[in-house]
Design an enzyme around this catalytic site. Structure first.
Site, mmCIF file in Angstrom:
data_model
loop_
_atom_site.group_PDB
_atom_site.id
_atom_site.type_symbol
_atom_site.label_atom_id
_atom_site.label_comp_id
_atom_site.label_asym_id
_atom_site.label_seq_id
_atom_site.Cartn_x
_atom_site.Cartn_y
_atom_site.Cartn_z
ATOM 1 C CB CYS A 110 5.808 9.178 8.373
ATOM 2 S SG CYS A 110 6.575 7.596 8.635
ATOM 3 N NE ARG A 164 2.980 12.009 3.577
ATOM 4 C CZ ARG A 164 3.798 12.684 2.786
ATOM 5 N NH1 ARG A 164 3.316 13.603 1.995
ATOM 6 N NH2 ARG A 164 5.090 12.445 2.798
ATOM 7 C CD1 TRP A 199 3.457 2.863 5.077
ATOM 8 C CD2 TRP A 199 5.689 2.675 5.001
ATOM 9 N NE1 TRP A 199 3.770 1.912 4.131
ATOM 10 C CE2 TRP A 199 5.131 1.772 4.069
ATOM 11 C CE3 TRP A 199 7.078 2.726 5.132
ATOM 12 C CZ2 TRP A 199 5.910 0.935 3.279
ATOM 13 C CZ3 TRP A 199 7.844 1.889 4.338
ATOM 14 C CH2 TRP A 199 7.259 1.009 3.428
ATOM 15 C CG ASN A 207 7.307 12.482 8.342
ATOM 16 O OD1 ASN A 207 6.779 11.858 9.250
ATOM 17 N ND2 ASN A 207 6.635 13.234 7.484
ATOM 18 N N GLY A 208 11.253 10.288 8.171
ATOM 19 C CA GLY A 208 12.618 10.057 7.685
ATOM 20 C C GLY A 208 13.247 8.886 8.408
ATOM 21 C CD GLU A 261 0.596 2.949 -14.502
ATOM 22 O OE1 GLU A 261 1.726 2.548 -14.180
ATOM 23 O OE2 GLU A 261 -0.137 3.596 -13.743
ATOM 24 C CE LYS A 310 -2.332 2.614 -10.851
ATOM 25 N NZ LYS A 310 -1.144 3.326 -11.210
ATOM 26 C CD GLU A 354 -0.604 0.786 -7.683
ATOM 27 O OE1 GLU A 354 0.265 1.126 -6.882
ATOM 28 O OE2 GLU A 354 -0.852 1.427 -8.715
ATOM 29 C CG HIS A 364 11.195 -16.099 -26.377
ATOM 30 N ND1 HIS A 364 11.950 -16.866 -27.233
ATOM 31 C CD2 HIS A 364 10.652 -15.121 -27.133
ATOM 32 C CE1 HIS A 364 11.891 -16.353 -28.452
ATOM 33 N NE2 HIS A 364 11.101 -15.295 -28.415
ATOM 34 C CE LYS A 374 -0.236 9.929 -4.728
ATOM 35 N NZ LYS A 374 -0.593 9.160 -5.926
HETATM 36 C C1 F6R Z 1 1.722 3.457 -8.523
HETATM 37 C C2 F6R Z 1 2.419 4.602 -7.957
HETATM 38 C C3 F6R Z 1 3.873 4.467 -7.697
HETATM 39 C C4 F6R Z 1 4.594 5.802 -7.976
HETATM 40 C C5 F6R Z 1 6.069 5.697 -7.553
HETATM 41 C C6 F6R Z 1 6.820 6.971 -7.830
HETATM 42 O O1 F6R Z 1 0.360 3.695 -8.689
HETATM 43 O O2 F6R Z 1 1.830 5.612 -7.681
HETATM 44 O O3 F6R Z 1 4.438 3.426 -8.423
HETATM 45 O O4 F6R Z 1 4.487 6.089 -9.333
HETATM 46 O O5 F6R Z 1 6.141 5.408 -6.187
HETATM 47 O O6 F6R Z 1 6.289 8.048 -7.116
HETATM 48 P P1 F6R Z 1 6.581 9.531 -7.535
HETATM 49 O O7 F6R Z 1 5.951 9.746 -8.881
HETATM 50 O O8 F6R Z 1 5.948 10.372 -6.470
HETATM 51 O O9 F6R Z 1 8.064 9.686 -7.605
#
Ligand code: F6R
Length: 607
Positions: A2, A27, A75, A101-102, A481, A485, A488, A504, A602
């Site tokens: 949020c 976000r 959110w 927020n929260g 990773e 990527k 997502e 396996h 985010k």
């Molecule tokens: C993936 C991504 C997330 C963040 C994760 C941790 O592209 O961005 O997996 O890496 O949510 O977020 P932070 O780094 O802000 O703690």
């Protein structure tokens, strides 16, 4: 997740609130709303879906009257995304409006007790209880009332509150959720994230837990919950305002991919002096460092993937056992950790709830915590023992790219710095590695120049249903990773596998045409990964391979993408670029919402 924005001044607040909310879109959210005091009453406009719905509803904010207002992107946690569950929430009579927020953990008890008193709730949110409690306790002084309400709330909050009776104030307060006050001339701002006010002011207060800010047009007063004044220093934000804009690129993600050479250079260059890595931020002497018998890395998502790379690097270079742990798992498994464990916490936002709580758990057990964080002044940065900032600048796309890369860069710096202190790296090797590290941004530029080749490969693979990523050692860490990527942002199912594990179980999923992306950069294990590639090809896999240009024999093993040869430690920084670009181009061909993938936020500030 949020986002909050607020304005009090002499201009009409509507257009700014809409602008501010737009900068918070990254976000992640599923509804948005604003509330303004028009001089006689509180007017709320809110809508499910993207901000464009609210923009149309309010004529870009121009149809809203009032010079004080609050806005929110939501959110959903409690209650589905809908117009009625969107913030701001009004109290029953409409005299008080709240953005939040929260999470309020005891909201159900509070709601039950207010309902029993005859108060009618409109939404299914936890936030509405705050608005209703304010009205229930209000006896003429809003600050007193809010202090009373805070005493009843369990959980985390950043709140913005306005009232019908007082068109000259916004009240803001926070606990475990960030909130910033921006100072302007004859106008002041409220935001959960500095990007929302960057275009208007660089001078901010960062509220601490239980500080209450009273914003008026001509000033901001900060008090604690005993109503004592709090003396606070202002901070100047030096982020470039253009860094939070697309600057001609179609997507933030692509812009941020292209910014990686600079971000890495900004992170590394100030920390290499006369050929030596200097990490002044770390307050540990060689003696203190030698006392640790284990390193524990805590993070979530991509930041955790950096931790997995770090495990391979640290164990090889420092000869200390390293555990890379998912922060969300760590805190609930009675971890074995004490003052002989060095904890490294990695987080772009510095606000990820799981990571923050895991860090506190490590601290409670006596571990020294070094955090690697991008957002200056964030909770993790503030609460860790030492912080090393990644100078990536604002990262707007939900899928991380440049923050991941700068986190890796900090891991290399730490490996060299600690290796030197512990005497586990010989001087010649140290010198050669520092030299290569300094050249890394240039090498990344070279990989980025090859982007058309990746775009072409994306066009061959974008219709796939499942994709497998395989690698060994550091290549395996990186494949985690690459897989994240892709899934997502393109919504294609993908799995990352340690190539040696295929036999396996997983190999049964490989059939005619299954795409397999094989990472074959780790020098010592080339022969092994080539055998694994042959195994999947025999079963019909369509292979894309990432290899160093010193292994031209891999040209025909599949669709091969070459990257420049660097020492093994630095390879992930180069090999991740084709993986990021591949995910980006695939998502683009599929017409996905690249910067704001569905359901994702985010900064994940709830568990
Ligand atoms: C993936 C991504 C997330 C963040 C994760 C941790 O592209 O961005 O997996 O890496 O949510 O977020 P932070 O780094 O802000 O703690």
């Amino acid at each position: 997740m949020c986002g909050i924005v607020g304005y009090i001044g002499y201009e009409q607040a509507g257009p700014f609130l809409l602008e501010g909310l737009q900068t918070l879109e990254y976000r992640g959210y599923d509804s948005a709303g604003v509330c303004l005091n028009d001089g006689s009453e509180l007017i709320v406009k809110k809508a499910k879906g993207k901000l464009k719905v609210l923009r149309e509803l309010t004529n870009e904010g121009n149809d809203l009257k009032g010079t004080v207002g609050i806005g929110h992107t939501r959110w959903a946690t409690h209650g589905e995304p809908s117009d009625v569950n969107a913030h701001p929430h009004l109290s029953e009579s409409g005299r008080f409006a709240v953005v939040h927020n929260g999470i309020i953990e005891n909201y159900q008890q509070l709601k039950d007790s207010l309902t029993a008193k005859g108060i009618e709730f409109r939404s299914k949110t936890d936030t509405e209880v705050i608005a209703q409690l304010i009205e229930y306790y209000y006896k003429g002084d809003l600050v007193d009332t809010i202090i009373k309400v805070l005493g009843r709330l369990d959980g985390s909050y950043a709140l913005g509150v306005i009232s019908q009776e007082n068109p000259d104030e916004i009240i803001a307060v926070r606990k475990e959720s960030p909130l910033i006050i921006g100072l302007g001339e004859n106008e002041n701002y409220l935001a959960s994230d500095v990007t929302a006010i960057l275009a208007r002011t660089r001078t901010i207060y960062r509220l601490e837990n239980d500080e209450i800010a009273i914003l008026s047009r001509d000033g901001v007063k900060i008090i604690n919950t005993d109503k004592d004044p709090v003396e606070k220093q202002t901070e100047t934000v030096d982020w470039d305002v253009n860094a939070a804009k697309k600057g001609g690129y179609e997507h933030f993600m692509f812009k941020e991919i292209m910014e990686q050479p600079k971000a890495i250079s900004d992170t590394i260059a100030p920390r290499i002096r006369d050929g030596r890595v200097v990490l002044d931020e770390i307050g540990l002497s060689a003696e203190e460092l030698k006392k640790f018998n284990k390193i524990n890395i805590l993070a979530c998502g991509s930041a955790y993937h950096v931790g997995v790379v770090a495990k391979y690097i640290f164990e090889k270079m420092l000869r200390i056992p390293v555990e890379a742990d998912l922060a969300s798992e760590f805190r609930y498994r009675d971890p074995i950790i004490n003052d002989k464990t060095l904890t490294i916490v990695i987080s772009q936002s510095g606000e990820t709830a799981d990571t923050k709580e895991a860090m506190k758990e490590a601290q409670r057990r006596g571990s020294h915590v070094i955090s690697v964080v991008n957002v200056v002044g964030s909770a993790i940065a503030a609460e860790s023992d030492d912080v090393i900032y990644t100078w990536a600048g604002p990262e707007i796309a939900v899928a991380t790219t440049k923050a991941y890369s700068t986190q890796l860069a900090v891991i290399y710096l730490m490996a060299l710095y600690f290796g030197d202190m512990l005497g586990t790296i010989v001087p010649d090797e140290y010198k050669a590695l520092v030299n290569e590290l300094e050249q890394l941004p240039e090498k990344i530029e070279a990989v980025l120049e090859n982007k058309e080749r990746i775009q072409y490969l994306a066009s061959k693979f974008f219709n796939s249903r499942d994709v497998f990523f395989i690698g060994r050692n550091i290549d395996y860490a990186l494949s985690l990773e690459g897989s994240l990527k892709l899934k997502e942002i393109s919504y294609i199912h993908s799995e990352a596998y340690a190539a040696g594990e295929l036999k396996h179980g997983t190999i049964s999923l490989i059939e005619e045409g299954t795409p397999v992306i094989a990472l074959a950069t780790h020098e010592e294990l080339i022969g092994k990964i080539v055998s694994n590639i042959e195994e999947v090809k025999t079963r019909g896999a369509n292979v894309m391979c990432i290899a160093c240009d010193t292994h031209k024999e891999l040209e025909g093993i599949g669709e091969t993408v070459f990257i420049p040869k660097v020492c093994d430690m630095l390879l992930p920084s180069l090999a991740v670029i084709p993986l990021q670009l591949f995910a980006y181009y695939v998502a683009s061909l599929k017409g996905c919402d690249i910067d704001q993938p569905r359901n994702l936020a985010k900064s994940v500030t709830v568990e």
